[in-house]
Scaffold this motif. Structure first.
Motif, mmCIF file in Angstrom:
data_model
loop_
_atom_site.group_PDB
_atom_site.id
_atom_site.type_symbol
_atom_site.label_atom_id
_atom_site.label_comp_id
_atom_site.label_asym_id
_atom_site.label_seq_id
_atom_site.Cartn_x
_atom_site.Cartn_y
_atom_site.Cartn_z
ATOM 1 N N LEU A 346 0.830 -1.205 0.000
ATOM 2 C CA LEU A 346 0.000 0.000 0.000
ATOM 3 C C LEU A 346 0.865 1.256 0.000
ATOM 4 O O LEU A 346 0.664 2.176 -0.803
ATOM 5 N N LEU A 347 1.860 1.283 0.895
ATOM 6 C CA LEU A 347 2.765 2.436 0.948
ATOM 7 C C LEU A 347 3.555 2.579 -0.349
ATOM 8 O O LEU A 347 3.736 3.684 -0.868
ATOM 9 N N GLY A 348 4.032 1.446 -0.873
ATOM 10 C CA GLY A 348 4.799 1.507 -2.107
ATOM 11 C C GLY A 348 3.988 2.048 -3.266
ATOM 12 O O GLY A 348 4.482 2.872 -4.055
ATOM 13 N N ASN A 349 2.740 1.616 -3.380
ATOM 14 C CA ASN A 349 1.894 2.108 -4.474
ATOM 15 C C ASN A 349 1.610 3.595 -4.334
ATOM 16 O O ASN A 349 1.579 4.332 -5.333
ATOM 17 N N LEU A 350 1.394 4.068 -3.107
ATOM 18 C CA LEU A 350 1.146 5.494 -2.913
ATOM 19 C C LEU A 350 2.393 6.315 -3.244
ATOM 20 O O LEU A 350 2.293 7.387 -3.852
ATOM 21 N N LEU A 351 3.558 5.821 -2.857
ATOM 22 C CA LEU A 351 4.796 6.539 -3.178
ATOM 23 C C LEU A 351 5.068 6.529 -4.682
ATOM 24 O O LEU A 351 5.476 7.547 -5.261
ATOM 25 N N ASP A 352 4.809 5.377 -5.331
ATOM 26 C CA ASP A 352 4.996 5.307 -6.785
ATOM 27 C C ASP A 352 4.030 6.243 -7.498
ATOM 28 O O ASP A 352 4.402 6.902 -8.477
ATOM 29 N N GLY A 360 6.462 13.855 -7.033
ATOM 30 C CA GLY A 360 7.268 13.232 -5.995
ATOM 31 C C GLY A 360 6.663 13.403 -4.611
ATOM 32 O O GLY A 360 6.044 14.429 -4.302
ATOM 33 N N PRO A 361 6.819 12.400 -3.733
ATOM 34 C CA PRO A 361 6.287 12.507 -2.368
ATOM 35 C C PRO A 361 7.107 13.473 -1.531
ATOM 36 O O PRO A 361 8.335 13.536 -1.655
ATOM 37 N N VAL A 362 6.421 14.219 -0.685
ATOM 38 C CA VAL A 362 7.106 15.169 0.195
ATOM 39 C C VAL A 362 6.945 14.823 1.668
ATOM 40 O O VAL A 362 7.711 15.317 2.499
ATOM 41 N N ALA A 363 5.971 14.001 1.998
ATOM 42 C CA ALA A 363 5.764 13.646 3.407
ATOM 43 C C ALA A 363 4.942 12.375 3.497
ATOM 44 O O ALA A 363 4.010 12.165 2.714
ATOM 45 N N VAL A 364 5.310 11.528 4.461
ATOM 46 C CA VAL A 364 4.534 10.345 4.821
ATOM 47 C C VAL A 364 4.257 10.464 6.311
ATOM 48 O O VAL A 364 5.177 10.389 7.134
ATOM 49 N N SER A 365 3.000 10.670 6.673
ATOM 50 C CA SER A 365 2.620 10.901 8.071
ATOM 51 C C SER A 365 1.877 9.687 8.601
ATOM 52 O O SER A 365 0.968 9.163 7.941
ATOM 53 N N LEU A 366 2.238 9.267 9.801
ATOM 54 C CA LEU A 366 1.630 8.112 10.460
ATOM 55 C C LEU A 366 1.106 8.560 11.815
ATOM 56 O O LEU A 366 1.823 9.203 12.583
ATOM 57 N N ARG A 367 -0.158 8.205 12.095
ATOM 58 C CA ARG A 367 -0.745 8.603 13.389
ATOM 59 C C ARG A 367 -1.764 7.566 13.823
ATOM 60 O O ARG A 367 -2.562 7.089 13.008
ATOM 61 N N LEU A 368 -1.719 7.217 15.112
ATOM 62 C CA LEU A 368 -2.666 6.269 15.685
ATOM 63 C C LEU A 368 -3.652 7.047 16.534
ATOM 64 O O LEU A 368 -3.294 7.590 17.586
ATOM 65 N N ASP A 369 -4.902 7.121 16.070
ATOM 66 C CA ASP A 369 -5.956 7.854 16.764
ATOM 67 C C ASP A 369 -6.945 6.851 17.325
ATOM 68 O O ASP A 369 -7.777 6.300 16.598
ATOM 69 N N GLY A 370 -6.863 6.606 18.645
ATOM 70 C CA GLY A 370 -7.682 5.544 19.226
ATOM 71 C C GLY A 370 -7.149 4.208 18.748
ATOM 72 O O GLY A 370 -6.018 3.830 19.036
ATOM 73 N N ASP A 371 -7.979 3.462 18.008
ATOM 74 C CA ASP A 371 -7.504 2.219 17.408
ATOM 75 C C ASP A 371 -7.446 2.318 15.895
ATOM 76 O O ASP A 371 -7.276 1.307 15.212
ATOM 77 N N VAL A 372 -7.576 3.528 15.354
ATOM 78 C CA VAL A 372 -7.549 3.744 13.903
ATOM 79 C C VAL A 372 -6.183 4.283 13.512
ATOM 80 O O VAL A 372 -5.750 5.342 13.982
ATOM 81 N N GLY A 373 -5.490 3.548 12.658
ATOM 82 C CA GLY A 373 -4.215 4.004 12.135
ATOM 83 C C GLY A 373 -4.418 4.811 10.863
ATOM 84 O O GLY A 373 -5.116 4.360 9.944
ATOM 85 N N ARG A 374 -3.838 5.982 10.804
ATOM 86 C CA ARG A 374 -4.005 6.872 9.643
ATOM 87 C C ARG A 374 -2.655 7.066 8.950
ATOM 88 O O ARG A 374 -1.657 7.413 9.576
ATOM 89 N N ILE A 375 -2.681 6.848 7.627
ATOM 90 C CA ILE A 375 -1.497 7.040 6.787
ATOM 91 C C ILE A 375 -1.802 8.132 5.780
ATOM 92 O O ILE A 375 -2.783 8.025 5.025
ATOM 93 N N ASP A 376 -0.986 9.178 5.769
ATOM 94 C CA ASP A 376 -1.118 10.272 4.805
ATOM 95 C C ASP A 376 0.149 10.345 3.968
ATOM 96 O O ASP A 376 1.262 10.376 4.516
ATOM 97 N N VAL A 377 -0.024 10.361 2.651
ATOM 98 C CA VAL A 377 1.094 10.538 1.725
ATOM 99 C C VAL A 377 0.826 11.799 0.917
ATOM 100 O O VAL A 377 -0.160 11.867 0.181
ATOM 101 N N ASP A 378 1.687 12.807 1.077
ATOM 102 C CA ASP A 378 1.525 14.100 0.406
ATOM 103 C C ASP A 378 2.482 14.203 -0.774
ATOM 104 O O ASP A 378 3.619 13.703 -0.718
#
Length: 450
Positions: A346-352, A360-378
């Motif tokens: 999943l991460l590889g496809n978003l970066l590609d 080109g990607p400028v940021a990959v943000s990871l955050r755990l909110d409660g039990d929900v993991g959030r991945i942001d690729v900018d």
């Protein structure tokens, strides 16, 4: 204007029906009670008037020159009745005249003077009254005015009571409608829940026709539809898997041959070397397409969750693509319960995707909110147009920015795999506008807290 929901319409219908029925019953009850009370009051007034008239007749006939005031004082009229005597054109009353004499209709006086006893309802002092005229002798008429003030008060109280009963019945009808709608919509809610479960990947979920006998046809049809859909999806999955497997062997042969040409490229003339490079590049794209198709054919399998350091995984994926690992930032706990293989792809496809179409990607943000993991690729590209956002995660769909680039060799399966891997975790994938320009691809994965 937005139409009200089914439950609101059912509740409103029950409330309106109950209100209409109770209002009709209340009006009918009021009319019957009113007529009955008035008639009974008239009969009582007439009896009392005739009894008092008999006393007055006897008193007037006792002497040749009777004392009219003394005769009237004998009467026990109470607070609600007023006795009046018209004798030879003169009016006599036990109490001071408060307008009762003037309130007696002229027509009634004429009938009584002609020797006809009469009864009529009038208004005096702002309240309804009953006047009874009883002829005693030629030129003598006894009138008794009986006030209906207490009856009017009783009818007012009755009106208030019936109104409250009607309103209470409407509220009760609304409550009954709410309960009925909840009971009726329960099977439909079960069907909706089943559809949501199936959409989330639970293809074996079925409804029990015996649970709701009245909706047996609906549940049977729904289960048949799910069976047909599951069978079709399984056929499509097997077809994609079989085709991908069949293509792998010749592709490997082609790839081996292309690698030989690539190694001997410097010994070829310019046109042949260019052709060999194009063949090698297209074979690599073809292999990636076959691998993606194989991955999609296995996407209905549940996620194999293990405790994974997602931040380390994201940095590893960046290094594999020769991207700086410093673009990865974890906010808080980075050890999540996820399927490592799926999240890595999943991460590889978003970066590609960001490198191919977003500058080109400028940021990959990871955050755990409660039990929900959030991945942001900018990324810092042109962003995704509003027309493309609803479709960008579909299979074989490429955005406008992709179509505008001649060097993009993707087939439109990378983001579809992102959505599939997110769905395998019970999550979602979305594309947003990045503050400051560009696109932000967001993946939410529930149940990530170890």
């Amino acid at each position: 204007m937005r139409r009200a929901g089914l439950r609101v319409r059912v509740v409103a219908g029950f409330a309106a029906g109950a209100l209409a029925l109770s209002a009709t019953m209340a009006l009918a009850s009021y009319q019957v009670a009113r007529q009955s009370l008035i008639k009974e009051r008239e009969r009582t007034a007439v009896r009392a008037a005739y009894d008092d008239a008999a006393v007055v007749r006897a008193g007037l006939g006792a002497t040749t020159r009777p004392d009219v005031a003394a005769v009237l004082r004998v009467l026990d009229t109470g607070e609600s009745r007023r006795a009046l005597l018209q004798r030879q054109g003169n009016w006599y009353a036990l109490k001071a005249d408060e307008g009762s004499t003037g309130a007696i209709p002229v027509a009634l006086q004429r009938q009584a003077a002609a020797g006809t006893a009469s009864v009529q309802r009038i208004r005096t002092g702002g309240h309804a009254s009953i006047v009874v005229a009883v002829p005693l002798a030629p030129g003598d008429v006894f009138y008794e005015v009986d006030s209906l003030r207490e009856l009017e008060h009783t009818l007012s109280v009755l009106t208030v009571v019936l109104t409250l009963v009607a309103m209470g019945t409407a509220v009760l009808g609304a409550g009954l409608g709410w309960y009925a709608s909840r009971y009726v919509l329960r099977p439909l809610r079960r069907v909706a829940d089943a559809a949501q479960e199936i959409a989330g990947g639970a293809s074996k979920y079925r409804l029990d026709p015996a649970a709701e006998p009245d909706l047996a046809r609906l549940t049977t049809s729904f289960n048949h539809m799910v069976d047909e859909l599951s069978a079709r999806l399984e056929r499509d999955r097997r077809f994609a898997a079989d085709v991908s497997h069949e293509l792998r062997s010749p592709l490997q042969t082609l790839a081996a041959a292309a690698s030989v040409l690539e190694r001997r490229r410097e010994h070829l003339d310019e046109r042949t070397a260019t052709a060999a490079g194009l063949v090698t590049q297209e074979i690599a794209h073809f292999q990636q397409l076959v691998n993606d198709l194989l991955e999609l054919s296995r996407s209905d399998r549940p996620a194999a969750r293990t405790t994974t350091d997602v931040a380390d995984l994201a940095r590893q994926v960046c290094r594999e693509r020769r991207l700086p690992a410093t673009i990865v930032a974890a906010d808080g706990e980075s050890r999540w319960s996820v399927d490592r293989r799926r999240v890595g792809q999943l991460l590889g496809n978003l970066l590609d995707n960001a490198r191919a179409y977003g500058g080109g990607p400028v940021a990959v943000s990871l955050r755990l909110d409660g039990d929900v993991g959030r991945i942001d690729v900018d990324d810092e590209g042109p962003g995704v147009s509003p027309e493309d956002k609803p479709l960008i995660f579909d299979r074989f769909v490429r955005g406008r920015s992709a179509g505008a680039r001649a060097d993009s060799g993707g087939a439109g399966l990378g983001l579809a795999l992102v959505a599939q891997h997110a769905a395998a975790h019970g999550g979602t994938a979305a594309v947003l506008d990045r503050p400051g320009g560009g696109a932000r691809f967001r993946v939410d994965l529930p149940g990530c807290r170890p």
